[in-house]
Write a protein that holds these residues in place. Structure first.
Motif, PDB file in Angstrom:
ATOM      1  N   SER A 339     -36.881   5.743  14.419  1.00 16.06           N
ATOM      2  CA  SER A 339     -38.103   4.981  13.707  1.00 16.06           C
ATOM      3  C   SER A 339     -39.222   5.220  14.657  1.00 16.06           C
ATOM      4  O   SER A 339     -40.148   5.025  14.318  1.00 16.06           O
ATOM      5  N   ALA A 367     -41.072  -0.338  11.549  1.00 11.78           N
ATOM      6  CA  ALA A 367     -40.476   1.072  11.015  1.00 11.78           C
ATOM      7  C   ALA A 367     -40.873   1.310   9.560  1.00 11.78           C
ATOM      8  O   ALA A 367     -41.077   0.623   8.907  1.00 11.78           O
ATOM      9  N   LEU A 384     -43.826   0.413  17.552  1.00 10.87           N
ATOM     10  CA  LEU A 384     -43.534  -0.744  16.953  1.00 10.87           C
ATOM     11  C   LEU A 384     -43.952  -1.933  17.524  1.00 10.87           C
ATOM     12  O   LEU A 384     -44.595  -2.071  18.413  1.00 10.87           O
ATOM     13  N   ALA A 403     -34.676  -1.781  19.233  1.00 13.00           N
ATOM     14  CA  ALA A 403     -35.945  -1.519  18.550  1.00 13.00           C
ATOM     15  C   ALA A 403     -37.061  -2.682  19.369  1.00 13.00           C
ATOM     16  O   ALA A 403     -38.129  -2.292  19.790  1.00 13.00           O
ATOM     17  N   ALA A 407     -40.572  -2.137  21.038  1.00 18.01           N
ATOM     18  CA  ALA A 407     -41.891  -2.799  20.420  1.00 18.01           C
ATOM     19  C   ALA A 407     -42.630  -3.447  21.233  1.00 18.01           C
ATOM     20  O   ALA A 407     -42.383  -4.112  22.355  1.00 18.01           O
TER      21      ALA A 407
END
Ligand code: EPU
Length: 443
Positions: A339, A367, A384, A403, A407
């Motif tokens: 992503s 994403a 992100l 993720a 981020a």
């Protein structure tokens, strides 16, 4: 319900060690039902799924415990509805023992099976040793319908009478008889169930189109140590000459290739330089190939695998497939990485029909992913941003934590009981590598 909070943006560094494999430990522990006496297992991770299996065996009347026996696993029913948080404090012993000399009932109740599908692994051993099993049908689950028709077809071929009653499979047989069984598709727990059942059958069983996962090889070794006559595990053709009885055996659980792959993806997405100790490199070929394609570099060092990540990964295409293909259990984690890749990646999920639930949650973090049937197209974005997200299954939870490492700002992953089913203290391991990850206890 506990949540995990992540302050993203920090690269990872240091050393981390891989725990024992959940999916290897579960069938090995189930196999202890095949013999009277005490089996002792080392390197058994302290996970909600292992506790569930311990509780299930305890419910049937087996004596189950950890360590020297002073850490019993409660056989009480029902289990907590949402899995069980792993208690903070002293880590549990990695030694796990089962004594299945005397069973009061050969039954896996709905309350336990619904929290863990792998409970179905008791079906083969129970019918083989006790001639009878009553096991709740697992039903659907978050990642798809996941039927057990191949397990049942195989047991029927071995001569078991199978009936379905009130949501339960009832399997009976005076003694199972060897047969040739061709699986319609390679199924991991189906292959394991039939290996265990055939070990005590009368005569020769040939299993064709078997799954070839390393966890199946580990079970084969365990069964041989118990006195089974079995060859070919790890290939599509497994042959078993049934024996009259088996004896308990002690074994050490192999390192968890999926946890190792998750940690590698964590470094790849967060950036940094980490030594992953006990990484089972020989079981990670497909995952390493994809991570290398994405720009991550690996060097084998004594005691582990060193992983170094580029500032931003390259896009890669991936198709999940049974072992030795790219594992479905590492699809969500790789998608988190892709992503933020430079360019667009295509991710095709061929093992389960509904294993893209993390997509919506990854989108909440910024994403750019679109799904068409079994294919997801992931257009890498440069950044992100933290948000509140919800875990939907075990591996999806891991992908959200990963993720969150990348981020900007704070990501809160709720429903982490999914994570506790299959990762031993993931937040502690990531914290030890310099990430800011903490568990927020639920009410
Ligand atoms: N299938 C059938 N009929 C059957 C059995 C399987 O149609 O009788 C289908 C499934 O629905 C699926 C495919 O065959 O589409 C493969 O499923 P498989 O039976 O191999 O999965 P499993 O044995 O239920 C194990 C792991 C999973 C892992 C899969 C695939 C254990 C305890 N579980 O499940 O692990 O995703 O193999 O590799 O070994 C996890 O750890 O997060 C996890 C879900």
């Amino acid at each position: 319900m506990d949540a995990i909070e992540i302050e993203g943006g920090l690269p990872l560094s240091g050393e981390v060690s891989v725990s024992g494999s959940k999916n290897a430990a579960l069938p090995m522990i189930a196999a202890s039902l095949l013999a009277p006496g005490r089996s002792v297992f080392q390197e058994v991770p302290d996970l909600a799924d292992i506790r569930t299996l311990g509780r299930l065996l305890g419910h049937m009347g087996a004596k189950v415990g950890r360590g020297d026996g002073s850490e019993p696993i409660s056989p009480s029913l029902p289990p907590p509805p949402r899995g069980e948080p792993i208690p903070v404090g002293q880590p549990a012993s990695r030694t796990f023992h089962v004594d299945a000399s005397n069973l009061e009932k050969a039954e896996a109740p709905y309350e336990l099976v619904k929290t863990m599908r792998a409970s179905v692994l008791v079906l083969g051993p129970l019918v083989a040793r006790f001639g009878r099993a009553r096991v709740s049908l697992p039903g659907g689950c978050a990642i798809g319908a996941r039927p057990i028709d191949q397990h049942l077809k195989g047991l029927e071929a071995l001569g078991a009478q199978i009936t379905l009653e009130g949501g339960y499979v009832i399997a009976t047989a005076k003694r199972l008889k060897g047969a040739t069984i061709l699986f319609d598709l390679p199924t991991v727990t189906g292959t394991e169930n039939l290996m265990m059942a055939a070990a005590l059958a009368d005569g020769k069983t040939v299993l064709e189109n078997c799954a070839r996962e390393p966890e199946i090889i580990a079970l084969g070794e365990q069964l041989r140590a118990m006195g089974a006559n079995i060859t070919g595990e790890g290939t599509p053709l497994i042959t078993i000459e049934g024996v009259d009885e088996l004896k308990p055996a002690n074994a050490t659980v192999i390192p968890d290739r999926i946890e190792a792959g998750t940690l590698l993806c964590a470094v790849a997405i967060a950036g940094g330089d980490v030594l992953v100790k006990r990484a089972p490199v020989q079981h990670l070929e497909a995952a390493l190939a994809k991570l290398r394609e994405a720009g991550t570099s690996f060097t084998s060092e004594s005691g582990g695998l060193r992983v170094r990540a580029p500032a931003r990964p390259d896009a890669v295409d991936v198709i999940t497939a049974p072992y030795p293909g790219y594992p479905t259990d590492l699809q969500a984690q790789l998608m988190a990485l892709l992503s933020v890749a430079k360019g667009a990646s295509r991710v095709v999920e061929t093992v389960f029909e509904n294993r893209f639930m993390h997509v919506n949650e990854l989108q909440r973090l910024g994403a750019d992913i679109s799904v068409d049937g079994h294919t997801a197209v992931v257009k890498g974005v440069p950044r992100l941003s933290g948000a509140q997200v919800m875990a939907t299954d075990l591996r999806a939870s891991a992908s959200l934590v990963l993720a969150g490492l990348r981020a900007e700002g704070k990501t809160t992953v709720s429903r982490v009981y999914h994570l506790d089913r299959g990762y031993e203290g993931l937040e502690k391991k990531l914290t030890s590598l310099g990430a800011r990850v903490r568990r927020v206890p639920g009410n």
